[in-house]
Scaffold this motif. Sequence first.
Motif, PDB file in Angstrom:
ATOM      1  N   ALA A 127       0.835  -1.207   0.000  1.00 50.20           N
ATOM      2  CA  ALA A 127       0.000   0.000   0.000  1.00 50.20           C
ATOM      3  C   ALA A 127       0.870   1.257   0.000  1.00 50.20           C
ATOM      4  CB  ALA A 127      -0.911  -0.009   1.223  1.00 50.20           C
ATOM      5  N   ARG A 128       0.422   2.244  -0.758  1.00 50.97           N
ATOM      6  CA  ARG A 128       1.142   3.533  -0.791  1.00 50.97           C
ATOM      7  C   ARG A 128       1.249   4.129   0.614  1.00 50.97           C
ATOM      8  NH1 ARG A 128       3.106   5.130  -5.479  1.00 50.97           N
ATOM      9  NH2 ARG A 128       2.022   4.525  -7.371  1.00 50.97           N
ATOM     10  N   LYS A 129       0.244   3.866   1.436  1.00 53.31           N
ATOM     11  CA  LYS A 129       0.252   4.354   2.815  1.00 53.31           C
ATOM     12  C   LYS A 129       1.465   3.783   3.576  1.00 53.31           C
ATOM     13  CE  LYS A 129      -2.769   4.071   6.843  1.00 53.31           C
ATOM     14  NZ  LYS A 129      -4.086   3.668   7.320  1.00 53.31           N
ATOM     15  N   GLN A 130       1.761   2.510   3.361  1.00 53.61           N
ATOM     16  CA  GLN A 130       2.928   1.893   3.998  1.00 53.61           C
ATOM     17  C   GLN A 130       4.223   2.515   3.481  1.00 53.61           C
ATOM     18  OE1 GLN A 130       1.998  -2.335   3.124  1.00 53.61           O
ATOM     19  NE2 GLN A 130       2.640  -2.688   5.249  1.00 53.61           N
ATOM     20  N   ILE A 131       4.282   2.756   2.191  1.00 51.41           N
ATOM     21  CA  ILE A 131       5.480   3.345   1.587  1.00 51.41           C
ATOM     22  C   ILE A 131       5.688   4.760   2.108  1.00 51.41           C
ATOM     23  CG2 ILE A 131       6.525   4.106  -0.589  1.00 51.41           C
ATOM     24  CD1 ILE A 131       5.092   1.635  -1.871  1.00 51.41           C
ATOM     25  N   THR A 132       4.605   5.535   2.202  1.00 52.76           N
ATOM     26  CA  THR A 132       4.693   6.891   2.749  1.00 52.76           C
ATOM     27  C   THR A 132       5.190   6.849   4.192  1.00 52.76           C
ATOM     28  OG1 THR A 132       2.931   7.650   1.286  1.00 52.76           O
ATOM     29  CG2 THR A 132       3.378   8.998   3.242  1.00 52.76           C
ATOM     30  N   ALA A 133       4.687   5.896   4.968  1.00 56.68           N
ATOM     31  CA  ALA A 133       5.131   5.756   6.362  1.00 56.68           C
ATOM     32  C   ALA A 133       6.627   5.417   6.418  1.00 56.68           C
ATOM     33  CB  ALA A 133       4.307   4.691   7.069  1.00 56.68           C
ATOM     34  N   MET A 134       7.091   4.556   5.514  1.00 53.02           N
ATOM     35  CA  MET A 134       8.521   4.223   5.481  1.00 53.02           C
ATOM     36  C   MET A 134       9.347   5.462   5.147  1.00 53.02           C
ATOM     37  SD  MET A 134       9.053   0.389   3.910  1.00 53.02           S
ATOM     38  CE  MET A 134       7.733   0.288   2.722  1.00 53.02           C
ATOM     39  N   HIS A 135       8.912   6.239   4.141  1.00 55.46           N
ATOM     40  CA  HIS A 135       9.615   7.475   3.787  1.00 55.46           C
ATOM     41  C   HIS A 135       9.705   8.411   4.994  1.00 55.46           C
ATOM     42  CE1 HIS A 135      10.614   7.288  -0.436  1.00 55.46           C
ATOM     43  NE2 HIS A 135       9.395   6.912  -0.772  1.00 55.46           N
ATOM     44  N   THR A 136       8.591   8.567   5.698  1.00 51.69           N
ATOM     45  CA  THR A 136       8.553   9.449   6.872  1.00 51.69           C
ATOM     46  C   THR A 136       9.523   8.948   7.945  1.00 51.69           C
ATOM     47  OG1 THR A 136       6.260  10.013   6.411  1.00 51.69           O
ATOM     48  CG2 THR A 136       7.050  10.420   8.655  1.00 51.69           C
ATOM     49  N   ASP A 137       9.476   7.650   8.223  1.00 49.43           N
ATOM     50  CA  ASP A 137      10.382   7.067   9.222  1.00 49.43           C
ATOM     51  C   ASP A 137      11.842   7.215   8.813  1.00 49.43           C
ATOM     52  OD1 ASP A 137       8.255   6.349  10.809  1.00 49.43           O
ATOM     53  OD2 ASP A 137       8.327   4.209  10.287  1.00 49.43           O
ATOM     54  N   PHE A 138      12.147   6.974   7.545  1.00 51.70           N
ATOM     55  CA  PHE A 138      13.540   7.070   7.082  1.00 51.70           C
ATOM     56  C   PHE A 138      14.049   8.510   7.139  1.00 51.70           C
ATOM     57  CE2 PHE A 138      13.239   3.013   4.247  1.00 51.70           C
ATOM     58  CZ  PHE A 138      13.167   2.244   5.395  1.00 51.70           C
ATOM     59  N   THR A 139      13.169   9.474   6.836  1.00 46.69           N
ATOM     60  CA  THR A 139      13.559  10.882   6.929  1.00 46.69           C
ATOM     61  C   THR A 139      13.849  11.254   8.380  1.00 46.69           C
ATOM     62  OG1 THR A 139      12.263  11.439   4.973  1.00 46.69           O
ATOM     63  CG2 THR A 139      12.826  13.254   6.449  1.00 46.69           C
TER      64      THR A 139
END
Length: 163
Positions: A127-139
Amino acid sequence: TAKRVEPRSLVFLMIHLASPEQALDQMVECLRPTGTLAVVSATHQAYFCQPGLSSFDLFFTLVLRMISEAGGDPRWGVKLLPNMMERGLQIDKAKSFMPILYSEYQKEFLSIALKTIEEKLVGRGVARKQITAMHTDFTSMAKAQGQLCSFADCIMVAGVKPV
């Protein structure tokens, strides 16, 4: 006929190949007698993030699955040493190491890697929601002081082709 080359070293992602043994055969064939072949490959026997981060674990689970589904072997690096010996190379050096990401710049690598494979993940049902969460966490992780991570453990083997 293979062109004779004399590489000093070679960094190659053998884990992504469907037939890393065949690629190794070709590399050895191209070496002159007494030539050295040095190969670095990930083994993916271990990776970590300290303090822990679930997005980091999910990211690597997905990456390892993608490599396998594409016909690669994410753990092939552990087979590197015996494969080089089987091809008649005299082993000069073998060592393992684990690159550690600790600076903001180094940790940004994870966001870049995620961006690179984002569409493939979506195509596999992530899900794009999971990918967005990963981006946020990695940032956030990139800016965090004292957070360490490693994306792969690696092995380097150098072998010399006998006369």
